[in-house]
Design a protein around this motif. Structure first.
Motif, PDB file in Angstrom:
ATOM      1  N   LEU A 279     -21.741 -44.304  67.429  1.00 40.89           N
ATOM      2  CA  LEU A 279     -21.806 -43.003  66.779  1.00 40.89           C
ATOM      3  C   LEU A 279     -22.790 -43.023  65.612  1.00 40.89           C
ATOM      4  CD1 LEU A 279     -18.060 -41.833  66.686  1.00 40.89           C
ATOM      5  CD2 LEU A 279     -19.944 -40.638  67.796  1.00 40.89           C
ATOM      6  N   LEU A 280     -22.695 -44.065  64.787  1.00 39.62           N
ATOM      7  CA  LEU A 280     -23.561 -44.149  63.614  1.00 39.62           C
ATOM      8  C   LEU A 280     -25.029 -44.327  63.990  1.00 39.62           C
ATOM      9  CD1 LEU A 280     -21.333 -46.436  61.341  1.00 39.62           C
ATOM     10  CD2 LEU A 280     -21.780 -44.006  61.019  1.00 39.62           C
ATOM     11  N   SER A 281     -25.287 -45.049  65.068  1.00 40.39           N
ATOM     12  CA  SER A 281     -26.672 -45.335  65.452  1.00 40.39           C
ATOM     13  C   SER A 281     -27.319 -44.199  66.240  1.00 40.39           C
ATOM     14  CB  SER A 281     -26.732 -46.623  66.278  1.00 40.39           C
ATOM     15  OG  SER A 281     -25.953 -46.487  67.456  1.00 40.39           O
ATOM     16  N   THR A 282     -26.503 -43.335  66.868  1.00 38.49           N
ATOM     17  CA  THR A 282     -27.083 -42.261  67.695  1.00 38.49           C
ATOM     18  C   THR A 282     -26.963 -40.890  67.055  1.00 38.49           C
ATOM     19  OG1 THR A 282     -24.998 -42.066  68.904  1.00 38.49           O
ATOM     20  CG2 THR A 282     -26.685 -43.523  69.839  1.00 38.49           C
ATOM     21  N   ASP A 283     -25.825 -40.581  66.447  1.00 38.49           N
ATOM     22  CA  ASP A 283     -25.614 -39.229  65.909  1.00 38.49           C
ATOM     23  C   ASP A 283     -24.690 -39.293  64.698  1.00 38.49           C
ATOM     24  OD1 ASP A 283     -25.296 -36.569  65.399  1.00 38.49           O
ATOM     25  OD2 ASP A 283     -24.789 -36.007  67.455  1.00 38.49           O
ATOM     26  N   PRO A 284     -25.244 -39.529  63.505  1.00 36.14           N
ATOM     27  CA  PRO A 284     -24.408 -39.630  62.297  1.00 36.14           C
ATOM     28  C   PRO A 284     -23.576 -38.373  62.030  1.00 36.14           C
ATOM     29  CG  PRO A 284     -26.610 -40.469  61.867  1.00 36.14           C
ATOM     30  CD  PRO A 284     -26.660 -39.832  63.212  1.00 36.14           C
ATOM     31  N   GLU A 285     -24.100 -37.200  62.411  1.00 38.18           N
ATOM     32  CA  GLU A 285     -23.340 -35.968  62.186  1.00 38.18           C
ATOM     33  C   GLU A 285     -22.091 -35.928  63.068  1.00 38.18           C
ATOM     34  OE1 GLU A 285     -23.736 -33.714  59.820  1.00 38.18           O
ATOM     35  OE2 GLU A 285     -25.325 -35.040  59.093  1.00 38.18           O
ATOM     36  N   ALA A 286     -22.246 -36.395  64.300  1.00 35.65           N
ATOM     37  CA  ALA A 286     -21.082 -36.475  65.176  1.00 35.65           C
ATOM     38  C   ALA A 286     -20.066 -37.479  64.638  1.00 35.65           C
ATOM     39  CB  ALA A 286     -21.500 -36.856  66.595  1.00 35.65           C
ATOM     40  N   ALA A 287     -20.580 -38.576  64.039  1.00 34.39           N
ATOM     41  CA  ALA A 287     -19.688 -39.561  63.438  1.00 34.39           C
ATOM     42  C   ALA A 287     -18.877 -38.931  62.306  1.00 34.39           C
ATOM     43  CB  ALA A 287     -20.489 -40.749  62.922  1.00 34.39           C
ATOM     44  N   LYS A 288     -19.528 -38.068  61.514  1.00 35.97           N
ATOM     45  CA  LYS A 288     -18.795 -37.385  60.440  1.00 35.97           C
ATOM     46  C   LYS A 288     -17.699 -36.485  61.005  1.00 35.97           C
ATOM     47  CE  LYS A 288     -22.373 -37.272  56.847  1.00 35.97           C
ATOM     48  NZ  LYS A 288     -23.201 -36.400  55.994  1.00 35.97           N
ATOM     49  N   ASP A 289     -18.055 -35.775  62.085  1.00 33.44           N
ATOM     50  CA  ASP A 289     -17.051 -34.888  62.692  1.00 33.44           C
ATOM     51  C   ASP A 289     -15.839 -35.664  63.194  1.00 33.44           C
ATOM     52  OD1 ASP A 289     -18.688 -32.742  62.192  1.00 33.44           O
ATOM     53  OD2 ASP A 289     -19.604 -32.744  64.189  1.00 33.44           O
ATOM     54  N   VAL A 290     -16.070 -36.893  63.669  1.00 29.42           N
ATOM     55  CA  VAL A 290     -14.973 -37.690  64.214  1.00 29.42           C
ATOM     56  C   VAL A 290     -14.188 -38.378  63.107  1.00 29.42           C
ATOM     57  CG1 VAL A 290     -14.399 -39.694  65.635  1.00 29.42           C
ATOM     58  CG2 VAL A 290     -16.091 -38.042  66.431  1.00 29.42           C
ATOM     59  N   VAL A 291     -14.898 -39.096  62.241  1.00 27.80           N
ATOM     60  CA  VAL A 291     -14.229 -39.951  61.263  1.00 27.80           C
ATOM     61  C   VAL A 291     -13.683 -39.152  60.084  1.00 27.80           C
ATOM     62  CG1 VAL A 291     -14.495 -41.970  59.772  1.00 27.80           C
ATOM     63  CG2 VAL A 291     -15.710 -41.863  61.943  1.00 27.80           C
ATOM     64  N   LEU A 292     -14.410 -38.106  59.689  1.00 26.31           N
ATOM     65  CA  LEU A 292     -14.001 -37.331  58.521  1.00 26.31           C
ATOM     66  C   LEU A 292     -13.288 -36.042  58.911  1.00 26.31           C
ATOM     67  CD1 LEU A 292     -17.207 -37.747  56.301  1.00 26.31           C
ATOM     68  CD2 LEU A 292     -15.160 -39.180  56.399  1.00 26.31           C
ATOM     69  N   ALA A 293     -12.810 -35.980  60.123  1.00 27.28           N
ATOM     70  CA  ALA A 293     -12.095 -34.778  60.562  1.00 27.28           C
ATOM     71  C   ALA A 293     -10.836 -34.572  59.733  1.00 27.28           C
ATOM     72  CB  ALA A 293     -11.739 -34.906  62.042  1.00 27.28           C
ATOM     73  N   GLU A 294     -10.408 -33.316  59.662  1.00 29.55           N
ATOM     74  CA  GLU A 294      -9.210 -33.004  58.881  1.00 29.55           C
ATOM     75  C   GLU A 294      -7.984 -33.632  59.531  1.00 29.55           C
ATOM     76  OE1 GLU A 294      -6.806 -29.047  57.263  1.00 29.55           O
ATOM     77  OE2 GLU A 294      -8.825 -28.878  58.120  1.00 29.55           O
ATOM     78  N   LYS A 295      -7.175 -34.293  58.725  1.00 28.13           N
ATOM     79  CA  LYS A 295      -5.991 -35.001  59.236  1.00 28.13           C
ATOM     80  C   LYS A 295      -4.819 -34.031  59.391  1.00 28.13           C
ATOM     81  CE  LYS A 295      -8.466 -38.667  58.312  1.00 28.13           C
ATOM     82  NZ  LYS A 295      -9.562 -38.000  57.570  1.00 28.13           N
ATOM     83  N   PRO A 296      -4.003 -34.212  60.415  1.00 28.68           N
ATOM     84  CA  PRO A 296      -2.778 -33.388  60.507  1.00 28.68           C
ATOM     85  C   PRO A 296      -1.830 -33.714  59.364  1.00 28.68           C
ATOM     86  CG  PRO A 296      -2.772 -35.133  62.168  1.00 28.68           C
ATOM     87  CD  PRO A 296      -4.126 -35.157  61.534  1.00 28.68           C
ATOM     88  N   VAL A 297      -1.241 -32.696  58.785  1.00 22.36           N
ATOM     89  CA  VAL A 297      -0.328 -32.879  57.648  1.00 22.36           C
ATOM     90  C   VAL A 297       0.999 -33.434  58.160  1.00 22.36           C
ATOM     91  CG1 VAL A 297       0.908 -31.715  55.781  1.00 22.36           C
ATOM     92  CG2 VAL A 297      -1.429 -31.028  56.364  1.00 22.36           C
ATOM     93  N   ILE A 298       1.475 -34.505  57.529  1.00 16.19           N
ATOM     94  CA  ILE A 298       2.752 -35.066  57.958  1.00 16.19           C
ATOM     95  C   ILE A 298       3.880 -34.172  57.475  1.00 16.19           C
ATOM     96  CG2 ILE A 298       1.865 -37.419  57.988  1.00 16.19           C
ATOM     97  CD1 ILE A 298       3.249 -37.934  55.378  1.00 16.19           C
ATOM     98  N   SER A 299       5.005 -34.216  58.170  1.00 11.92           N
ATOM     99  CA  SER A 299       6.110 -33.315  57.874  1.00 11.92           C
ATOM    100  C   SER A 299       7.346 -34.085  57.436  1.00 11.92           C
ATOM    101  CB  SER A 299       6.431 -32.467  59.114  1.00 11.92           C
ATOM    102  OG  SER A 299       6.734 -33.304  60.213  1.00 11.92           O
ATOM    103  N   ASP A 300       8.328 -33.332  57.000  1.00 12.59           N
ATOM    104  CA  ASP A 300       9.602 -33.901  56.557  1.00 12.59           C
ATOM    105  C   ASP A 300      10.318 -34.568  57.733  1.00 12.59           C
ATOM    106  OD1 ASP A 300      12.077 -34.398  55.363  1.00 12.59           O
ATOM    107  OD2 ASP A 300      12.776 -32.360  55.791  1.00 12.59           O
ATOM    108  N   ASP A 301      10.783 -35.807  57.527  1.00 15.62           N
ATOM    109  CA  ASP A 301      11.467 -36.534  58.600  1.00 15.62           C
ATOM    110  C   ASP A 301      12.942 -36.756  58.295  1.00 15.62           C
ATOM    111  OD1 ASP A 301      11.303 -38.363  56.570  1.00 15.62           O
ATOM    112  OD2 ASP A 301      10.665 -40.047  57.827  1.00 15.62           O
ATOM    113  N   SER A 302      13.505 -35.968  57.367  1.00 12.02           N
ATOM    114  CA  SER A 302      14.896 -36.210  56.985  1.00 12.02           C
ATOM    115  C   SER A 302      15.861 -35.858  58.114  1.00 12.02           C
ATOM    116  CB  SER A 302      15.247 -35.413  55.727  1.00 12.02           C
ATOM    117  OG  SER A 302      14.987 -34.037  55.909  1.00 12.02           O
TER     118      SER A 302
END
Length: 647
Positions: A279-302
């Motif tokens: 990813l880094l060697s061919t398309d750094p922008e695609a690498a950003k989309d993959v690695v820096l993507a928004e994470k799912p928010v964790i929820s209450d596990d009680s």
């Protein structure tokens, strides 16, 4: 024994509360249930533990019952560790914005005790409260920072782990504390704590001036680190490079990628490194989309239990099931059917408190009579169940049949034989394919006995099957095993079924909506109706005293009866044996004039019992069945099943 009886009564109340629509009645019942539960916490530790395991289930369903009693769950210094752990779990479930301050004070005190496991659990409980209560998150973090400052190694590491989860729950909110966390880098020696700290550095690398130096401190020991730390360090380094592509991070990323692809035998680490590298060697922008993507928010596990499983466990309160937090079938593999009943057992019924008087029932009054005068007093019947209507074909399985990889593929064939099966898809509808099927129970397991007849001119193969949502959540427990069918041939197989996979809401019914597919034809949809007696479990046998107590504990409104004018019982012995084969178990017998009255019991999944009184005269047409059960919705289905068993 009193504890068991208490929870048995509570389980009945909880089951019936679902049917109550008045909020005032529900609120009053909840208030009355709290004092007996609190009383159990003053018993010896073993009783406390059993009580706490059951209370854990109750507060997940009805947290208001003990919402004002959280102080009784505060741990005492001399409580055994297993009691303390259970109290912590319940305190997390009962924590609210109203009581969070006193809960945090307790947790903070627990975090300074000597038992390391309990301390870790207390620190993690603070983090779980922060995730559960957004308005209290800042106070929880303040307590965690105070614990970090005491410099106890395992407390610091556990605090960092839970703070990472808080960052996931509330992104871009509490990053100001990162500097304090970084001061503890040198003390980290546990894999999960290291991985958590590395994740924090990588996630907020652009806000940490010396992020490259902090990550570099972990690189020296990269080959010796556990896989958890290596994976996190690889991803954090890539994040740093994408956010701050300067000379330092460039050298770091090269070193990490070389280590992860050349120096490791871990395929997960190596494959991830190759993906990042390409990813880094061919398309750094695609690498950003993959690695820096928004994470799912964790929820209450009680509240960790699925709602259907929770309901089943609550129906089994006061049993081992509610202590293990597992359904009965998870640890009881098979229960033998009741032994053959002989005349001597019938004759002994009066010796254990069962009257032989024609005008008396099990306790001196007929169970089928609220007045106690005669078992022939008429009892109300439930409203007739509305006929089940099949769902429209396009909505039967949603888009499931459009996805081949969601279907069960054919495996090795399994032969089966038995009486002819009802036709569910005639050949005129199935373009030459005829399907016959029926739900059956064998050795404690429910199967779908299904037969295929090929009336087409070609070979049919690649059979697949799927079940729509249904009352018991029945689904295929394995692959459908059907060999290729030559023209004019047939095959029959037993498909094991599992429970609680796709439960449908609403009034119970026994309609199964099924879709079957093969490689040569379109998807065939059909409906099949089962009988409730297939679901009668091998654990439905009740002792006589237990039967009597259960009958008395259920209100009169839960008693129903039905006449079967065409049913003829030719032999009591044969009837008892026939019913026992379907897991309807004999309890006792008495005579009422020229009538024989049998008392029996049965149980269906979710621990729903049926207490049965069957009255008939041998050789004379006509029988009457009275039943008491905590779940009234299943009564029409029960009467249908009994009619098929005694006709």
């Amino acid at each position: 024994m009193q504890t068991v009886q208490l929870f048995f009564l509570l389980s009945i109340i909880l089951l019936q509360m679902v049917l109550i629509t008045s909020t005032d009645v529900v609120r009053n019942l909840c208030k009355k249930m709290a004092p007996p539960l609190v009383t159990l916490l003053s018993a010896e530790p073993e009783i406390q533990y059993v009580a706490l395991r059951n209370i854990n289930l109750i507060v997940q369903k009805r947290p208001t019952i003990l919402a004002h009693e959280i102080k009784v769950f505060f741990c005492k210094y001399n409580d055994p560790i297993y009691v303390k752990m259970e109290k912590l779990e319940i305190m997390i479930k009962l924590a609210s914005d109203r009581n969070i301050d006193q809960v945090l004070l307790e947790f903070k005190e627990y975090a300074t005790e000597v038992d390391v496991d309990f301390v870790r659990k207390a620190v993690r409980a603070i983090g779980r409260c922060a995730i559960k209560l957004e308005r209290a998150a800042e106070r929880c973090i303040s307590v965690l920072l105070e614990l970090i400052k005491i410099k106890v190694n395992y407390v610091v590491q556990e605090a960092i782990i839970v703070i990472k989860d808080i960052f996931r729950r509330y992104p871009n909110t509490y990053e100001s504390i990162i500097a304090t966390l970084c001061e503890s880098l040198d003390t980290l020696d546990e894999p999960e704590a290291k991985a958590s700290m590395i994740w924090i550095i990588g996630e907020y690398a652009e806000r940490i001036d010396n992020a490259d130096e902090l990550l570099e401190s972990f690189l020296d020991t990269f080959p010796e680190e556990p896989a958890l730390v290596q994976l996190q360090l690889l991803t954090a380094t890539v994040k740093l490079f994408l956010k701050k592509p300067t000379e330092g991070p460039q050298q770091m990323i090269q070193a990490v990628l070389n280590n992860a692809t050349v120096e490791t035998d871990n395929p997960d680490l190596r494959d991830r490194a190759y993906i990042y590298w390409r990813l880094l060697s061919t398309d750094p922008e695609a690498a950003k989309d993959v690695v820096l993507a928004e994470k799912p928010v964790i929820s209450d596990d009680s509240n960790q239990l699925d709602s259907s499983l929770l309901d089943e466990l609550l129906a089994n309160i006061s049993t081992l099931s509610s202590v293990y937090h597992k359904p009965p079938e998870a640890f009881v593999s098979r229960v033998k059917a009741a032994p053959r009943v002989d005349d001597e057992e019938f004759a002994d019924a009066g010796e254990t408190g069962y009257s032989e008087s024609p005008s008396q029932g099990l306790d001196g009054a007929s169970p089928s009579s609220s007045t106690g005068n005669s078992s022939n007093v008429p009892v109300k019947q439930p409203a007739a169940a509305a006929p089940a209507v099949a769902a429209p074909i396009p909505d039967l399985l949603g888009d499931l049949m459009g996805l081949d990889n969601a279907l069960v593929l054919v495996d090795e064939p399994t032969a089966s034989s038995g009486p002819p099966l009802p036709v569910v898809l005639p050949s005129t509808t199935g373009q030459g394919l005829q399907i016959s099927a029926q739900l059956v129970r064998r050795d404690g397991q429910i199967y779908y006995d299904i037969s295929f007849e090929n009336g087409t001119q070609g070979v049919l193969d690649g059979f697949m099957i799927q079940f729509n949502k249904n009352t018991f959540g029945l689904a295929a427990g394995g692959p459908l095993q059907v060999p290729p069918l030559q023209p004019g041939s047939s095959a029959r197989t037993l498909l094991a079924m599992v429970f609680s996979q796709n439960v449908s809401p609403g009034a119970p019914n026994l309609l199964l909506q099924v879709a079957v597919k093969n490689n040569q034809q379109p998807v065939w949809y059909f409906s099949d109706k089962g009988s409730l007696h297939v679901f009668f479990g091998e654990d439905g046998k009740m002792e006589r005293t237990g039967f009597l107590e259960a009958w008395k504990s259920l209100p009169d409104d839960n008693e129903f009866s039905k006449e079967y004018p065409n049913s003829v019982i030719s032999s009591i012995d044969a009837t008892v044996e026939h019913l026992a084969a379907s897991n309807v178990f004999f309890i006792a017998k008495r005579k009422n004039a020229n009538m024989d009255v049998l008392y029996l019991s049965a149980k269906i999944p979710r621990g729903i019992p049926f207490l049965i009184e069957l009255t008939a005269a041998v050789g004379v047409p006509g029988a009457k069945c009275a039943v008491k059960t905590p779940n009234r919705e299943f009564v029409p289905l029960f009467f249908e099943a009994m009619e098929s068993l005694i006709k």
